[in-house]
Design a protein around this motif. Structure first.
Motif, PDB file in Angstrom:
ATOM      1  N   ALA A 110       0.837  -1.204   0.000  1.00  0.00           N
ATOM      2  CA  ALA A 110       0.000   0.000   0.000  1.00  0.00           C
ATOM      3  C   ALA A 110       0.870   1.252   0.000  1.00  0.00           C
ATOM      4  CB  ALA A 110      -0.927   0.002   1.212  1.00  0.00           C
ATOM      5  N   THR A 111       1.981   1.202   0.738  1.00  0.00           N
ATOM      6  CA  THR A 111       2.915   2.332   0.763  1.00  0.00           C
ATOM      7  C   THR A 111       3.540   2.531  -0.608  1.00  0.00           C
ATOM      8  OG1 THR A 111       3.402   1.905   3.095  1.00  0.00           O
ATOM      9  CG2 THR A 111       4.974   3.269   1.878  1.00  0.00           C
ATOM     10  N   PRO A 128       0.900   5.459   5.097  1.00  0.00           N
ATOM     11  CA  PRO A 128       1.126   5.589   6.540  1.00  0.00           C
ATOM     12  C   PRO A 128       0.875   7.025   6.989  1.00  0.00           C
ATOM     13  CG  PRO A 128       3.229   5.620   5.394  1.00  0.00           C
ATOM     14  CD  PRO A 128       2.179   5.421   4.337  1.00  0.00           C
ATOM     15  N   SER A 129       0.016   7.227   7.957  1.00  0.00           N
ATOM     16  CA  SER A 129      -0.420   8.572   8.318  1.00  0.00           C
ATOM     17  C   SER A 129       0.685   9.425   8.941  1.00  0.00           C
ATOM     18  CB  SER A 129      -1.626   8.507   9.248  1.00  0.00           C
ATOM     19  OG  SER A 129      -1.371   7.697  10.378  1.00  0.00           O
ATOM     20  N   GLY A 152       9.023  14.966   3.353  1.00  0.00           N
ATOM     21  CA  GLY A 152       8.676  14.300   4.610  1.00  0.00           C
ATOM     22  C   GLY A 152       7.879  13.033   4.371  1.00  0.00           C
ATOM     23  N   LYS A 153       6.972  13.099   3.399  1.00  0.00           N
ATOM     24  CA  LYS A 153       6.172  11.919   3.055  1.00  0.00           C
ATOM     25  C   LYS A 153       7.064  10.811   2.515  1.00  0.00           C
ATOM     26  CE  LYS A 153       2.374  10.476  -0.001  1.00  0.00           C
ATOM     27  NZ  LYS A 153       1.355  10.943  -0.978  1.00  0.00           N
ATOM     28  N   VAL A 154       7.998  11.170   1.653  1.00  0.00           N
ATOM     29  CA  VAL A 154       8.911  10.181   1.068  1.00  0.00           C
ATOM     30  C   VAL A 154       9.801   9.581   2.163  1.00  0.00           C
ATOM     31  CG1 VAL A 154      10.797   9.819  -0.559  1.00  0.00           C
ATOM     32  CG2 VAL A 154       8.881  11.325  -1.170  1.00  0.00           C
ATOM     33  N   PHE A 155      10.307  10.425   3.032  1.00  0.00           N
ATOM     34  CA  PHE A 155      11.215   9.975   4.101  1.00  0.00           C
ATOM     35  C   PHE A 155      10.534   8.971   5.022  1.00  0.00           C
ATOM     36  CE2 PHE A 155      12.981  10.535   8.404  1.00  0.00           C
ATOM     37  CZ  PHE A 155      14.301  10.183   8.157  1.00  0.00           C
ATOM     38  N   ILE A 156       9.313   9.299   5.465  1.00  0.00           N
ATOM     39  CA  ILE A 156       8.599   8.387   6.360  1.00  0.00           C
ATOM     40  C   ILE A 156       8.219   7.109   5.629  1.00  0.00           C
ATOM     41  CG2 ILE A 156       6.461   8.056   7.662  1.00  0.00           C
ATOM     42  CD1 ILE A 156       8.513   9.700   9.136  1.00  0.00           C
ATOM     43  N   SER A 157       7.871   7.216   4.352  1.00  0.00           N
ATOM     44  CA  SER A 157       7.503   6.021   3.592  1.00  0.00           C
ATOM     45  C   SER A 157       8.682   5.061   3.478  1.00  0.00           C
ATOM     46  CB  SER A 157       7.006   6.417   2.196  1.00  0.00           C
ATOM     47  OG  SER A 157       5.822   7.183   2.280  1.00  0.00           O
TER      48      SER A 157
END
Length: 480
Positions: A116-117, A272-273, A286-291
Motif C-alpha cells: 500500500a505504501t 502511513p499517516s 517528509g512523506k517520502v522519508f517516512i515512507s
C-alpha cells in the motif's frame, strides 16, 4: 516436559539481540498508522486515557513474563509453555495455535502495508491488495522464507540491524513535530470535537483499545526465544526494557500529532499517516522519508513475526502438543517444518486479502484478537502460580506483589477480549476450529485419547462458535 537444550553456543542470543527482538516485533506497521487510527477514534484526552490503560495493562503483563522467566526457567517458548503448564494440553495447544495464527496475520498486515505504501508512488500496487501487489508480496514472503532457512542467528542479526534502522525516522519525526507543535490545535483536538462528557470520552477510548493491543503485540518476543538466550535472566530484562522504550515512542507519536492537524484531517490521512503529518510540516520530502522508513520498519517487523511464528509452533511440536513433523530442524537449527507451515498459512491469508474490503484493518484486528487469548492464559498462569505459592516458599512479599501484578494483567487481557466484540471472537473460532486438527494428529501419534472431558467441552464450544461465525459470514451479518 522441558525442551532439549540442543542449540550450539553460536546460536545463543545476547541481551541486546533479545531487546531487539522485542522492539523489532512491536515496532512495525502499527506505529506509522497511529495518527490516523487515533484520529478516527478519539481526541487527545481519549488518547491519553487509552494509552494509560494499555500501558498499565501491558506493563503488568511484561512483569508476568519477567516473573515467570525467573520462576519457571525450565519452560522455554513461554507464550505456549506457560499455558500448557497451567491449564493442560489443549489450553497449551490453543495458546500456541492462536499465537501462531496471530503472527501469520500480523505478517499479512505487514505485507499489505508495504505494498500500500509503494502504491502511493506506483499505482499498480493500489491499496496493497491488487493482483500485482499480492504477487509481489508473495515473492517477498518466500524470499524471507529462504533467508531464515540460512540460520536463526543470521536472521536475528538482520532483525537487530533493521530495528536500529527503523528507529531513525521515528525519532526524527518526533523531534520535528515537537518544534512544530501548536498548542491551539492540540486544545481544539482535546475533546475530539464532541461534547465534553464522560460517555463520549469512554466511547472514544473503547474504539482505540484494539489498536493499542496490536502495537504492543510482540512484547513476548524474548520469552518465545528464551531457549536461545545466553543468560535466562536477560529474558525478563529484555521484555520490560523493550516495552518501556516502545511505549514512550507510541505515546509521543500519537499525542504530538494532535498538535499538528485538526482531528478530521488526521482521520483522513492515507496510510502511513505519519507521512501525512510530516508532509504537513516540511513538505513532500517528509512523506517520502517516512515512507522509506516504514518500508524498513515493516520489513524488519515482518522478519520478527516470521521468526516468532515458526518458533512457537516448533516448541509445541517438540513438547508433543503438535504433530512431530513440525519439530524438524535443519543443520542450522532452523525449525524447517514449522517455517514451511507458517509461510503456507501466510500465503493463504494473503490470497484472501484480495476479497477483503479493508484488508489491513481486518488483519490488524484479527491479530489482536488471536493473541489476546494466549496473553490471557499467560497472565492467568502467573496468577495461579502466585495464588498457590508454587516456587515461592516463604517469600510471602514477592508472592503478594506477583499476585497483584498477574491479577491486573489477567483483568486487562479479559477486558480487551470483551472490547474486541463478538464478531472477532467468532472469526477467531473459525480459525481455532479447523486448526485443532493439528492437536488431534499429535495425540494420535502418541496413541492417546484426543480430549479429556473438559477439553472436549471446550472444543465443542469452539465448534459452535465457528458454526455461528460461518453462518454470520454467509448471511452478511459479519463481513470482511
Amino acid at each position: 516436559m522441558a525442551e532439549p537444550q540442543s542449540n550450539s553456543s553460536e546460536q545463543k542470543l545476547s541481551l541486546g539481540a533479545l531487546i531487539a527482538l522485542v522492539v523489532g516485533s512491536m515496532i512495525g506497521s502499527g506505529i506509522f498508522a497511529l495518527p490516523s487510527s487515533f484520529g478516527r477514534a478519539t481526541g487527545a484526552l481519549g488518547g491519553l486515557i487509552a494509552w494509560s490503560i494499555a500501558g498499565v495493562g501491558m506493563l503488568f503483563l511484561a512483569f508476568v513474563f519477567q516473573t515467570l522467566s525467573r520462576r519457571k526457567p525450565e519452560l522455554n517458548s513461554g507464550i505456549y509453555a506457560y499455558a500448557k503448564a497451567g491449564f493442560g494440553e489443549y489450553a497449551g495447544f490453543a495458546s500456541a495455535a492462536g499465537y501462531w495464527m496471530g503472527c501469520c496475520l500480523a505478517d499479512v498486515a505487514c505485507l499489505v502495508l508495504i505494498k500500500a505504501t509503494m502504491g502511493q508512488f506506483f499505482p499498480i500496487f493500489g491499496d496493497g491488495t491488487t493482483p500485482t501487489a499480492i504477487a509481489a508480496a508473495s515473492a517477498l514472503l518466500w524470499g524471507v522464507h529462504f533467508l531464515i532457512l540460512r540460520g536463526i542467528k543470521e536472521a536475528a542479526a538482520l532483525n537487530t540491524i533493521a530495528t536500529y534502522a527503523k528507529l531513525v525516522p521515528i525519532l526524527l519525526f518526533i523531534i520535528i513535530v515537537v518544534f512544530a507543535f501548536k498548542a491551539d490545535v492540540f486544545a481544539q483536538n482535546f475533546w475530539g470535537g464532541e461534547d465534553a462528557t464522560f460517555a463520549n470520552v469512554s466511547s472514544q477510548v473503547r474504539n482505540t483499545m484494539l489498536v493499542t493491543v496490536f502495537v504492543f503485540v510482540g512484547i513476548e518476543g524474548a520469552s518465545v526465544y528464551s531457549r536461545y538466550a545466553k543468560n535466562r535472566n536477560d529474558v525478563g530484562i529484555a521484555t520490560v526494557t523493550g516495552f518501556l522504550g516502545v511505549l514512550c515512542l507510541l505515546v509521543l507519536v500519537t499525542m504530538l500529532s494532535y498538535g499538528i492537524l485538526p482531528r478530521p484531517e488526521l482521520a483522513a490521512l492515507a496510510k502511513p499517516s505519519m507521512a501525512g503529518v510530516l508532509e504537513a510540516i516540511v513538505g513532500h520530502w517528509g512523506k517520502v522519508f517516512i515512507s522509506v522508513g516504514l518500508l524498513i520498519s515493516v520489513l524488519g517487523n515482518y522478519l520478527s513475526w516470521s521468526l516468532l511464528a515458526a518458533e512457537v509452533v516448533h516448541s509445541a511440536a517438540v513438547n508433543h502438543t503438535m504433530p512431530s513433523f513440525l519439530a524438524r530442524e535443519n543443520n542450522k537449527k532452523v525449525p524447517v517444518g514449522a517455517l514451511w507451515l507458517t509461510n503456507i498459512a501466510i500465503q493463504m491469508f494473503l490470497l484472501v486479502t484480495y476479497f477483503a474490503e479493508y484488508a489491513f484493518n481486518l488483519a490488524l484486528k484479527m491479530t489482536s484478537s488471536m493473541t489476546l487469548i494466549p496473553y490471557l492464559l499467560v497472565a492467568a498462569y502467573g496468577l495461579k502460580l502466585a495464588w498457590t505459592g508454587e516456587t515461592y516458599g516463604t517469600d510471602s512479599r514477592s508472592r503478594f506483589l506477583d499476585c497483584i501484578r498477574a491479577g491486573i494483567a489477567t483483568i486487562y487481557a479479559a477486558g480487551m477480549i470483551y472490547a474486541g466484540g463478538r464478531a472477532l471472537l467468532l472469526l477467531a473460532a473459525l480459525l481455532y476450529g479447523p486448526g485443532t486438527a493439528l492437536f488431534v494428529i499429535a495425540r494420535l501419534e502418541q496413541k492417546k485419547t484426543a480430549f479429556t472431558i473438559i477439553e472436549a467441552i471446550m472444543f465443542g464450544a469452539i465448534l459452535v462458535a465457528a458454526g455461528i461465525g460461518l453462518y454470520s459470514l454467509a448471511t452478511g451479518i459479519i463481513s470482511i
